[in-house]
Design an enzyme around this catalytic site. Structure first.
Site, PDB file in Angstrom:
ATOM      1  CE  LYS A  98      -6.444   1.947  -0.976  1.00 23.42           C
ATOM      2  NZ  LYS A  98      -7.192   2.008   0.258  1.00 23.42           N
ATOM      3  CE  LYS A 112      -3.858   2.147   2.439  1.00 20.60           C
ATOM      4  NZ  LYS A 112      -4.681   2.136   3.653  1.00 20.60           N
TER       5      LYS A 112
HETATM    6 ZN   LIG Z   1      -5.997   3.599   7.717  1.00 15.04          ZN
END
Ligand SMILES: [Zn+2]
Length: 323
Positions: A246, A193
């Site tokens: 992501k 992420k």
């Molecule tokens: Zn968060």
């Protein structure tokens, strides 16, 4: 001799016969934002076509999702009360447990995935517990992630999706789930992420913007891709069942690298900023609607097995031939 690859592009039938990448409705996961209150289905200003739902408005939405043959939803909760340790995130009667029960009531076979993070529940908007210096305390946060994971599983979540980026969280959550008898609750880790500027519209939707600083001390640096592989290897060893990248579109090279280096299913999150760019361009008449399918093909072609996207319903309608 002239080589003629155009033979295989001659008409729709031939192109379809030899196409390498297929989109299927089952590849898509639809995110839902749940708020306290009743009678609420309110469009989110920064994300046209995406709504806040109160729990009582979920059945209608879930029936539509089910009718479109979408298999899974990803839940985000927006609580009424926030505090320093995000107490509402692990409350047994919190917003997410209520939503899970309502969804399972209406449609027991829809796969309920819950986002597991603290940022929309803490008054400071960071993804964990702060120490006295205002930094996110990794190991203290793990203790809270335990509680959240167990509260979601108790309510009936099928898959827990930790998005906080704390070190060791997958191991901690797996251990908490197993100790509490939830051996079959799977973990879809937001393994990779990035600290992206493309989350803005979501933070508005989830009311989760940090009140000070940024998330660069726990989310990843956009310049790195070997680090992505390191994070995936750690999450694999800690017991993740699915790994995620992501955002998706800006990191297609990373999606490909991860797919080539793991045996686990790979999910990619087509994030709010990516959605908003495309949605606004389509609404303004700058791009045709079919740009959505091309975008999804690019994510699938890069190696994603699953795509989380706010376009999931539009795509399902297109694939199902619903006008
Ligand atoms: Zn968060």
């Amino acid at each position: 001799m002239i080589h003629r690859p155009r033979r295989l592009r001659l008409n729709e039938q031939i192109r379809e016969l030899v196409s390498e990448t297929q989109l299927r409705v089952k590849d898509f996961i639809y995110p839902l934002f749940i708020v306290e209150g009743s009678g609420i289905k309110r469009e989110i200003a920064t994300m046209p076509g995406v709504f806040h739902f109160s729990v009582d408005k979920l059945p209608e939405e879930i029936k539509e999702i089910k009718a479109l043959n979408i298999k899974a939803v990803l839940l985000f909760g927006i609580p009424e009360k926030k505090d320093a340790c995000g107490s509402e995130s692990f409350a047994e009667k919190g917003i997410i447990p209520k939503a899970i029960k309502e969804i399972k009531n209406v449609c027991p076979d829809i796969i309920v995935i819950t986002d597991l993070c603290m940022c929309s529940y803490t008054d400071h908007g960071h993804c964990g517990i702060l120490n006295e210096h205002g930094q996110v305390d990794n190991d203290k946060t793990l203790l809270y992630l335990h509680k959240i994971a167990v509260s979601h599983s108790k309510a009936g979540a099928d898959i827990i999706a930790p998005s906080d980026m704390m070190d060791g969280r997958v191991h901690a959550i797996r251990q908490a789930l197993d100790e509490n008898g939830f051996l079959n609750t799977a973990i879809m880790a937001y393994s990779v992420k990035y600290a992206s500027s493309f989350y803005g519209p979501f933070r508005n939707a989830a009311d989760s913007a940090p009140s000070f600083g940024d998330r660069k001390s726990y989310q990843m640096d956009a310049a790195n891709s070997n680090e992505a592989l390191k994070e995936v290897r750690l999450d694999e060893s800690e017991g993740a069942d699915i790994v995620m990248v992501k955002p998706a579109l800006l990191y297609l090279d990373v999606v490909k690298k991860i797919k080539e280096n793991t045996l686990l299913p790979v999910a990619a999150y087509n994030v709010s900023g990516e959605y908003a760019m495309l949605k606004h361009a389509i609404n303004a008449g700058l791009l045709p609607v079919v740009a959505i399918m091309e975008t999804m093909l690019s994510i699938k072609r890069a190696g994603a097995d699953l795509i989380i996207t706010y376009f999931a319903k539009d795509i399902a309608k297109e694939l199902n031939g619903v006008k």
